[in-house]
Design an enzyme around this catalytic site. Sequence first.
Site, short mmCIF file in Angstrom:
data_model
loop_
_atom_site.label_atom_id
_atom_site.label_comp_id
_atom_site.label_asym_id
_atom_site.label_seq_id
_atom_site.Cartn_x
_atom_site.Cartn_y
_atom_site.Cartn_z
N ASP A 23 0.97 -1.08 0.04
CA ASP A 23 0.07 0.08 -0.03
C ASP A 23 1.07 1.18 0.02
O ASP A 23 2.00 1.14 0.19
CB ASP A 23 -0.77 -0.17 1.38
CG ASP A 23 -1.46 1.37 1.56
OD1 ASP A 23 -2.21 1.72 0.47
OD2 ASP A 23 -1.58 1.70 2.58
N ASP A 25 -0.15 5.15 1.10
CA ASP A 25 -0.36 5.97 2.23
C ASP A 25 -0.50 5.36 3.58
O ASP A 25 -1.23 4.46 3.75
CB ASP A 25 -1.38 6.85 2.18
CG ASP A 25 -1.46 7.76 0.95
OD1 ASP A 25 -0.86 8.81 0.70
OD2 ASP A 25 -2.01 7.30 -0.19
N ASP A 185 -1.45 -1.00 6.25
CA ASP A 185 -1.59 -0.54 7.36
C ASP A 185 -3.12 -0.26 7.95
O ASP A 185 -3.25 0.12 8.96
CB ASP A 185 -1.08 1.22 7.43
CG ASP A 185 -1.86 2.12 6.48
OD1 ASP A 185 -2.43 3.16 7.12
OD2 ASP A 185 -2.23 2.02 5.61
#
Length: 237
Positions: A23, A25, A185
Amino acid sequence: ESVTMTPHHDNFMTKKPSAIIFDLDGTLVDSARDLSRALNHVLQQNGRSGIDISRVRNMVGDGARALIVKGFTETGTLPSDAEIDAIQTIFLDYYYDTMTAEDILFPGAADVVKKLAAQKIPLGLCTNKALRLTEKLMEEIGLASYFSVLTAGDSFDFRKPDPRHLTATLDRMNCSSQNAIMVGDSASDIIAAQKAAIPVIGVSFGYTKTPIAELNPDIIIDHYDEFFDALDTLIKT
């Protein structure tokens, strides 16, 4: 005189993953400052008060429109869809022009990406961010060349937490999901990976509202220094 460095054992794996998908951000980059600046820009333009970055961190991850909706809901009434369209255009242009104003790679992230690439492990990026922004950001942080495929929130007509976002990324990479690994995250990353039956490394320093442990990733790291040990553990299981 020069000293010959012996390779650190944990950078070499017995069995390699077929692909690793990251991923963006909250996983590779700490873009909250730049996103926060852009959000507060459009809020203040519309007579709203700004929102502290600590709050913005928990609003990131579902794309720009969702961030704007959350920001405006928090500071008053929600504008109409048409008004949000207009605000989103201003937000995206402002963010495009000011992104990476801060030093935003998480510590050790670039090092991990380069070591994986040196081992010829195919790397993919799967983000809900718009493709135009994703490509620019990856170029600016100097990591674009290490990834064979970048897929974004507007690459398909589905996106994380839809598992097809991950499997379609792997398809574009010509890689099997059999031995693939996801790194993320937030809930959208971990749910997508779990639904795709792909093991997932959760990073504890990202933007999730829910504590990462409650999302049950296969393994959690607190710093990229722990990445190769985590990868080894996952590959052996």
